[in-house]
Design a protein around this motif. Structure first.
Motif, PDB file in Angstrom:
ATOM      1  N   VAL A 160       0.860  -1.189   0.000  1.00  0.00           N
ATOM      2  CA  VAL A 160       0.000   0.000   0.000  1.00  0.00           C
ATOM      3  C   VAL A 160       0.894   1.236   0.000  1.00  0.00           C
ATOM      4  N   ALA A 161       0.574   2.194  -0.854  1.00  0.00           N
ATOM      5  CA  ALA A 161       1.331   3.439  -0.928  1.00  0.00           C
ATOM      6  C   ALA A 161       0.616   4.528  -0.140  1.00  0.00           C
ATOM      7  N   GLY A 162       1.338   5.174   0.766  1.00  0.00           N
ATOM      8  CA  GLY A 162       0.766   6.239   1.568  1.00  0.00           C
ATOM      9  C   GLY A 162       1.128   7.623   1.053  1.00  0.00           C
ATOM     10  N   TRP A 163       0.263   8.593   1.365  1.00  0.00           N
ATOM     11  CA  TRP A 163       0.477   9.994   0.988  1.00  0.00           C
ATOM     12  C   TRP A 163       0.437  10.846   2.255  1.00  0.00           C
ATOM     13  N   SER A 164       1.212  11.905   2.262  1.00  0.00           N
ATOM     14  CA  SER A 164       1.130  12.881   3.354  1.00  0.00           C
ATOM     15  C   SER A 164       1.446  14.266   2.795  1.00  0.00           C
ATOM     16  N   ILE A 165       1.549  15.244   3.672  1.00  0.00           N
ATOM     17  CA  ILE A 165       1.756  16.622   3.227  1.00  0.00           C
ATOM     18  C   ILE A 165       3.183  17.051   3.551  1.00  0.00           C
ATOM     19  N   LEU A 241       8.205   9.123  -2.451  1.00  0.00           N
ATOM     20  CA  LEU A 241       8.943  10.091  -3.255  1.00  0.00           C
ATOM     21  C   LEU A 241       9.480  11.225  -2.401  1.00  0.00           C
ATOM     22  N   ALA A 242       8.649  11.732  -1.506  1.00  0.00           N
ATOM     23  CA  ALA A 242       9.059  12.883  -0.698  1.00  0.00           C
ATOM     24  C   ALA A 242      10.117  12.517   0.326  1.00  0.00           C
ATOM     25  N   GLU A 243       9.991  11.371   0.948  1.00  0.00           N
ATOM     26  CA  GLU A 243      10.895  11.031   2.047  1.00  0.00           C
ATOM     27  C   GLU A 243      12.226  10.464   1.565  1.00  0.00           C
ATOM     28  N   SER A 244      12.340  10.276   0.261  1.00  0.00           N
ATOM     29  CA  SER A 244      13.640   9.945  -0.303  1.00  0.00           C
ATOM     30  C   SER A 244      14.472  11.201  -0.552  1.00  0.00           C
ATOM     31  N   GLU A 245      13.852  12.361  -0.360  1.00  0.00           N
ATOM     32  CA  GLU A 245      14.515  13.649  -0.566  1.00  0.00           C
ATOM     33  C   GLU A 245      14.689  14.342   0.786  1.00  0.00           C
ATOM     34  N   PRO A 246      15.914  14.424   1.315  1.00  0.00           N
ATOM     35  CA  PRO A 246      16.120  14.973   2.665  1.00  0.00           C
ATOM     36  C   PRO A 246      15.722  16.430   2.823  1.00  0.00           C
ATOM     37  N   ARG A 247      15.576  17.162   1.740  1.00  0.00           N
ATOM     38  CA  ARG A 247      15.193  18.583   1.850  1.00  0.00           C
ATOM     39  C   ARG A 247      13.690  18.771   1.993  1.00  0.00           C
ATOM     40  N   MET A 248      12.928  17.685   1.886  1.00  0.00           N
ATOM     41  CA  MET A 248      11.485  17.779   2.070  1.00  0.00           C
ATOM     42  C   MET A 248      11.134  17.459   3.516  1.00  0.00           C
ATOM     43  N   LEU A 249      10.247  18.227   4.105  1.00  0.00           N
ATOM     44  CA  LEU A 249       9.829  18.068   5.498  1.00  0.00           C
ATOM     45  C   LEU A 249       8.372  17.645   5.547  1.00  0.00           C
ATOM     46  N   ARG A 250       8.132  16.588   6.293  1.00  0.00           N
ATOM     47  CA  ARG A 250       6.755  16.105   6.448  1.00  0.00           C
ATOM     48  C   ARG A 250       6.081  16.929   7.537  1.00  0.00           C
ATOM     49  N   LEU A 251       4.892  17.407   7.251  1.00  0.00           N
ATOM     50  CA  LEU A 251       4.225  18.344   8.149  1.00  0.00           C
ATOM     51  C   LEU A 251       3.225  17.680   9.074  1.00  0.00           C
ATOM     52  N   ALA A 252       2.923  16.420   8.843  1.00  0.00           N
ATOM     53  CA  ALA A 252       1.961  15.710   9.689  1.00  0.00           C
ATOM     54  C   ALA A 252       2.361  14.246   9.754  1.00  0.00           C
ATOM     55  N   PRO A 253       2.257  13.620  10.907  1.00  0.00           N
ATOM     56  CA  PRO A 253       2.631  12.207  11.009  1.00  0.00           C
ATOM     57  C   PRO A 253       1.613  11.277  10.357  1.00  0.00           C
ATOM     58  N   ASP A 254       0.407  11.790  10.135  1.00  0.00           N
ATOM     59  CA  ASP A 254      -0.667  10.934   9.634  1.00  0.00           C
ATOM     60  C   ASP A 254      -0.465  10.571   8.158  1.00  0.00           C
ATOM     61  N   ILE A 255      -1.008   9.444   7.804  1.00  0.00           N
ATOM     62  CA  ILE A 255      -1.164   9.094   6.393  1.00  0.00           C
ATOM     63  C   ILE A 255      -2.479   9.720   5.944  1.00  0.00           C
ATOM     64  N   LEU A 256      -2.392  10.633   4.977  1.00  0.00           N
ATOM     65  CA  LEU A 256      -3.578  11.385   4.562  1.00  0.00           C
ATOM     66  C   LEU A 256      -4.368  10.674   3.466  1.00  0.00           C
ATOM     67  N   GLY A 257      -3.817   9.663   2.927  1.00  0.00           N
ATOM     68  CA  GLY A 257      -4.498   8.899   1.882  1.00  0.00           C
ATOM     69  C   GLY A 257      -3.618   7.744   1.462  1.00  0.00           C
ATOM     70  N   SER A 258      -4.201   6.745   0.865  1.00  0.00           N
ATOM     71  CA  SER A 258      -3.411   5.597   0.417  1.00  0.00           C
ATOM     72  C   SER A 258      -4.130   4.891  -0.722  1.00  0.00           C
ATOM     73  N   HIS A 259      -3.389   4.096  -1.444  1.00  0.00           N
ATOM     74  CA  HIS A 259      -3.984   3.234  -2.465  1.00  0.00           C
ATOM     75  C   HIS A 259      -3.056   2.054  -2.723  1.00  0.00           C
ATOM     76  N   PRO A 260      -3.593   0.981  -3.292  1.00  0.00           N
ATOM     77  CA  PRO A 260      -2.799  -0.241  -3.464  1.00  0.00           C
ATOM     78  C   PRO A 260      -1.757  -0.099  -4.556  1.00  0.00           C
ATOM     79  N   VAL A 261      -0.693  -0.845  -4.398  1.00  0.00           N
ATOM     80  CA  VAL A 261       0.339  -0.978  -5.429  1.00  0.00           C
ATOM     81  C   VAL A 261       0.297  -2.423  -5.909  1.00  0.00           C
ATOM     82  N   SER A 262       0.102  -2.604  -7.202  1.00  0.00           N
ATOM     83  CA  SER A 262      -0.061  -3.955  -7.760  1.00  0.00           C
ATOM     84  C   SER A 262       0.866  -4.165  -8.937  1.00  0.00           C
TER      85      SER A 262
END
Length: 298
Positions: A160-165, A241-262
């Motif tokens: 499952v792929a997660g999204w955040s801000i 994608l975002a967390e592979s880039e150290p200059r990006m900062l996650r603004l919320a610990p929550d997963i804001l959305g997700s969908h399956p990877v197949s």
């Protein structure tokens, strides 16, 4: 000699082997068959062509004048058949794998090991946001993010792929923390092209982006990452994608959305050995990166 039908060009192999060996027994050893088989196939070829190609002598065979004229043509045909066979085999061992934008980096380090253990398989990777058409042969396998709606395809769920801000420090210098992802009014945001309206990030912005200013609309997640790094706006994007880039900062610990990877492929190719090897390879790579893709580890 009367022609009795169309020649079986497989018989030509036996004629060439006999001509090269000079004897039926020598040709038999070269091809791993009985000498009687050589004799029978030569007779069949001569019968189909309606001409004599060899004269059988006590100590070997003699090629007739017409047979000698046929030899160069036979050599050319043999080379053509060998090239055709090699081409078909290489085609069977080529597997084309299509990946969503951002996934290719997960496979980079593993490709060398795959090629080392599967030297006979030519694995080709392509990457992009547009789903390839497997039914039209644009690829053999595809890693697909989201629900697979085509029942004629095999879809093997991988994770499952997660999204955040996220935001870059450049943006946070203008809009200091904390930032409530459910109240985006007054912020600049990076939006989505209409073709991506169904992804979790687009749905989140639609639900919580009232009062925000859309500064960009992107059709590729890599473009969103670049825009966010420049400080253009907030980005609701895949954690992988975002967390592979150290200059990006996650603004919320929550997963804001997700969908399956197949992993998706046509049913009829699923039993082919090269395809099965690539299926195992893809499943292993995704499993190794499942935590990163999910975005759950903080």
């Amino acid at each position: 000699m009367i022609k009795t039908g169309e020649p079986d060009w497989n018989d030509l192999r036996y004629f060439l082997a006999a001509a090269r060996a000079g004897t039926l027994s020598g040709a038999a050893r070269a091809l791993g068959v009985r000498h009687t088989t050589i004799s029978r196939r030569l007779t069949a070829l001569e019968g189909a062509l309606g001409v004599s190609l060899v004269v059988r002598r006590p100590h070997g065979i003699e090629i007739t004048p017409l047979g000698r004229k046929l030899l160069p043509l036979g050599d050319d045909l043999e080379r053509a058949m060998q090239a055709l066979t090699a081409l078909v085999r290489s085609g069977k061992n080529r597997v084309r794998l299509a990946l969503p934008s951002g996934f290719s980096s997960l496979f980079g380090q593993s490709m060398a090991a795959f090629h080392k253990t599967h030297a006979n398989i030519n694995l080709e990777l392509t990457s992009g946001s547009r789903p390839v058409d497997l039914q039209r042969g644009e690829a053999d396998l595809a890693v697909r993010v989201g629900v697979v709606g085509d029942d004629s395809l095999i879809a093997q769920k991988l994770c499952v792929a997660g999204w955040s801000i996220y935001a870059s420090q450049r943006y946070l210098d203008r809009h200091p923390m904390p930032i409530d992802p459910r109240q985006l009014a007054g912020h600049e945001i990076i939006g989505f092209h209409a073709s991506l309206a169904g992804v979790p990030g687009a749905k989140w912005i639609e639900a919580h982006g009232a009062g925000a200013t859309t500064v960009f609309r992107v059709a590729e997640m890599t473009e969103m990452l670049a825009a966010a790094l420049s400080g253009a706006g907030l980005a609701v994007m895949p954690c992988m994608l975002a967390e592979s880039e150290p200059r990006m900062l996650r603004l919320a610990p929550d997963i804001l959305g997700s969908h399956p990877v197949s992993l998706v492929y046509r049913r009829e190719i699923g039993a082919e050995a090269p395809v099965r090897a690539v299926i195992r390879f893809v499943a292993s790579v995704i499993k190794d990166h499942a935590v990163l893709i999910s975005g759950e580890a903080r």
